[in-house]
Scaffold this active site. Structure first.
Site, mmCIF file in Angstrom:
data_model
loop_
_atom_site.group_PDB
_atom_site.id
_atom_site.type_symbol
_atom_site.label_atom_id
_atom_site.label_comp_id
_atom_site.label_asym_id
_atom_site.label_seq_id
_atom_site.Cartn_x
_atom_site.Cartn_y
_atom_site.Cartn_z
ATOM 1 N N SER A 280 -20.231 -7.824 43.779
ATOM 2 C CA SER A 280 -20.102 -6.093 42.104
ATOM 3 C C SER A 280 -18.848 -5.798 41.778
ATOM 4 O O SER A 280 -18.290 -4.304 42.178
ATOM 5 C CB SER A 280 -20.646 -4.679 42.480
ATOM 6 N N LYS B 236 -19.441 -7.505 54.305
ATOM 7 C CA LYS B 236 -20.987 -6.496 52.941
ATOM 8 C C LYS B 236 -22.143 -7.368 54.384
ATOM 9 O O LYS B 236 -22.620 -6.359 54.921
ATOM 10 C CB LYS B 236 -20.981 -7.256 52.017
ATOM 11 N N SER C 217 -16.079 -10.498 52.766
ATOM 12 C CA SER C 217 -15.128 -9.205 53.487
ATOM 13 C C SER C 217 -15.876 -8.818 54.811
ATOM 14 O O SER C 217 -15.775 -7.398 55.183
ATOM 15 C CB SER C 217 -14.837 -8.433 52.296
ATOM 16 N N LYS D 67 1.011 -1.291 -0.167
ATOM 17 C CA LYS D 67 -0.110 0.104 0.410
ATOM 18 C C LYS D 67 0.502 1.832 -0.099
ATOM 19 O O LYS D 67 0.907 2.308 -0.842
ATOM 20 C CB LYS D 67 -0.872 0.415 1.085
#
Length: 612
Positions: free
Chosen positions: A519, A451, A449, A17
């Site tokens: 999450s 939560k 943890s 090219k």
């Protein structure tokens, strides 16, 4: 002289090219004397044993010259007696497909090179499909390296048939197939004595004479607003570039998406007043009355534009990370940037055959058909009618990298048939009734943890204060609302989206919501923040280390994950992305449950229970 022609060169890697464009410029005497001398000097240490290496005129990066390939897009402006040109020399390597797509986005014509010794390759087909998707309707296929096959006309005819079969899938306005030798200069600027059997134009002559004029009706005016100019209280103007038609002082215009009408009071090009502005000019428009206009709105007259919050699109995926349904991005269309979600991957396109293949995830350099929803209605047009308002990019919300480019096929009718009903009993009324500010406490962190434990302790304290609450725990929700979801990326994304929507509904009911979900992805939590609302979303990060969480292993999940019994387990076989700027950080290895709850309550008193 004919109008400006913007074209690209593309095709598979090492198809020649850069050499083709460089040799064409050299033979047509379209380079300066110092460039010619620099080319002769550079070629002495190049890869052609001292012979001129014409690709050096385009490949300017050191890494390009070392590897002998094009990496970035090289733009070159040149003018002949008959026409002016801008050429984008694009890379052929699959790794740099995104760069090729950037070049294709501006072009009117594509020159796709095909190696005569190899024929039509997979990357040739990919580049052809990208060009077609980007709206290029004029195609030139240059069958290069004819010197390597001794200018065999039969081989050229065989490759021509391959090209015509490929091109038959698309609605190209023009198709030209030409045999060339980029290194030897055959058929570039002068007819080749080595190929007397080819009776067509040279490449340069064809490019000089092809008509690429857009025949679409552009009488209608529209201008996407880039900026609202308000230097003082006496002046308010809307700035942008006129993308179509003309606008005059006294014309009545409509503002989308609000559909408000106003008349043009004055026009400014730069700092000079004018009575008229035309396509391509950057202008400031002042109107005769106060109208709600901001960046991303569109001013128009005498044409039809659409607005919707759901779009059917085709995209070229350019991110190293795969695309899955439910993933949240920023969509930039025109001057509007807005959060967007991939609702549905309908299919991907088989690059080789063009077939539509069912898919639930898309990988780098794949083309797919997707349905996308955005947070609010945006102004758009179908790409085939309007390239400016029919094309967009998707931006990764964490890295700010461009993840995809795409085009709008059409709006989805379902968005037009769903109209929000204004309830007389509002969120504010329900909030006053319960005497509290409804917010969502979003606890995030690794499994183990703490939560759910901390959320439970905080809720007990809130209930003792006569507050109205509702906990949403990850395990509990997966036994009901999200029972049909697994733990693949797309399932995790949908899990969080549903929780965010439920939390918003409960906040609308006046409740304080406490969610306990791993999450793991920043983008999903940011999506939840947008759904719930910035002022109502308190992200609480439990930063307890993996070692501590695994040592606790309250549910025995880490042990199973280590044994390979649980795939995609966060912290072991799947990553966790810590929040960037959470409302609160708690390390439960360094404080008790009561102390952690104290910290959450202190946050609530500071930001939600003021005056109590």
């Amino acid at each position: 002289m004919k109008g400006l022609l913007k074209f690209i060169t593309c095709g598979s890697v090492d198809d020649g090219k850069s050499t083709l464009i460089g040799h064409m410029l050299y033979d047509a005497k379209l380079i300066f004397t110092d460039q010619k001398k620099a080319l002769e000097l550079d070629s002495k240490v190049g890869s052609r044993n001292g012979m001129l290496d014409y690709s050096l005129l385009l490949d300017g990066l050191m890494s390009e010259r070392e590897q002998g390939i094009t990496i970035d897009v090289a733009y070159r402006f040149f003018t002949t007696d008959n026409r002016s040109f801008i050429v984008a020399d694009t890379p052929g390597h699959e790794e740099y497909t995104r760069n090729m797509a950037v070049g294709a986005s501006f072009a009117d014509l594509a020159v796709i090179l095909v190696d005569a010794s190899q024929g039509v390759l997979l990357q040739t087909k990919r580049h052809t499909r990208i060009c077609a998707m980007m709206g290029i309707r004029h195609m030139v296929f240059a069958v290069n390296k004819m010197d390597l096959i001794f200018y065999d006309s039969a081989r050229f005819e065989e490759i021509s048939r391959q090209i015509k079969m490929l091109a038959a899938e698309f609605d190209f306005e023009s198709l030209y197939i030409i045999p060339v030798s980029a290194t030897e200069g055959d058929q570039l600027t002068e007819p080749s004595s080595n190929m007397p059997w080819f009776k067509g134009d040279t490449l340069l002559h064809y490019l000089e004479n092809i008509n690429v004029t857009d025949n679409e009706d552009s009488d209608g005016f529209y201008m996407p607003v880039q900026r609202v100019c308000r230097p003082d209280h006496t002046f308010r103007g809307f700035q942008g570039q006129v993308e179509s038609g003309t606008i005059n002082v006294g014309d009545e215009i409509t503002v989308l998406p609000g559909k408000e009408k106003a008349k043009v009071k004055s026009l400014f090009c730069a700092d000079k007043k004018t009575d008229q502005a035309i396509k391509g000019q950057a202008v400031t428009i002042c109107i005769d009355r106060e109208v709600d206009v901001s960046r991303g709105c569109v001013l128009y007259k005498d044409m039809s534009l659409s607005f919707s919050n759901m779009l059917s699109t085709s995209i070229l995926w350019m991110d190293d990370k795969k695309l899955v349904e439910g993933k949240n991005y920023l969509l930039k269309l025109g001057t509007k940037i807005i959060p967007a979600v991939i609702m549905k991957i309908k299919y991907k396109v088989d690059i080789n055959s063009g077939e539509h293949v069912p898919a639930d995830q898309i990988y780098k350099n794949e083309i797919a058909r997707c349905d996308i929803s955005v947070n609010e209605k945006i102004v758009f047009d179908e790409f085939l009618k309007n390239r400016e308002l029919g094309s967009f990019i998707l931006i990764d919300r964490v890295t700010n990298m461009t993840s995809a480019c795409g085009i709008v096929r059409h709006g989805l009718r379902r968005s037009e048939n769903i109209i929000a009903y204004d309830m007389e009993i509002t969120r504010e009324i329900r909030s006053r009734q319960k005497d509290q500010k409804p917010v969502t406490l979003w606890f995030t962190g690794l499994s183990g943890s703490g939560k759910s434990t901390i959320a439970n302790e905080v809720e007990k304290r809130l209930v003792a204060m006569n507050k109205h609450t509702m906990p949403l725990d990850g395990d509990n929700v997966r036994q009901g609302l999200n029972k049909n979801l697994g733990f693949k990326d797309q399932d995790r994304i949908e899990n969080i989206r549903r929780i965010a929507e439920v939390s918003k509904l409960m906040n609308d009911a006046g409740l304080i919501v406490l969610t306990s979900f791993i999450s793991p992805f920043i983008s999903d939590r940011e999506s939840a923040r947008e759904i719930i609302g910035e002022d109502n979303f308190f992200e609480i990060y439990l930063s307890t280390s993996l070692e501590v969480c695994e040592r606790r292993d309250v549910k025995g999940l880490y042990k199973k994950a280590r044994n390979g019994e649980i795939p995609n387990f966060t912290g072991i076989s799947s990553g966790y992305e810590p929040p960037v700027n959470p409302a609160l950080i708690i390390d439960t290895d360094k404080c008790s449950v009561a102390e952690a709850a104290d910290m959450v309550m202190e946050l609530l008193f500071e930001r939600s229970f003021e005056g109590e």
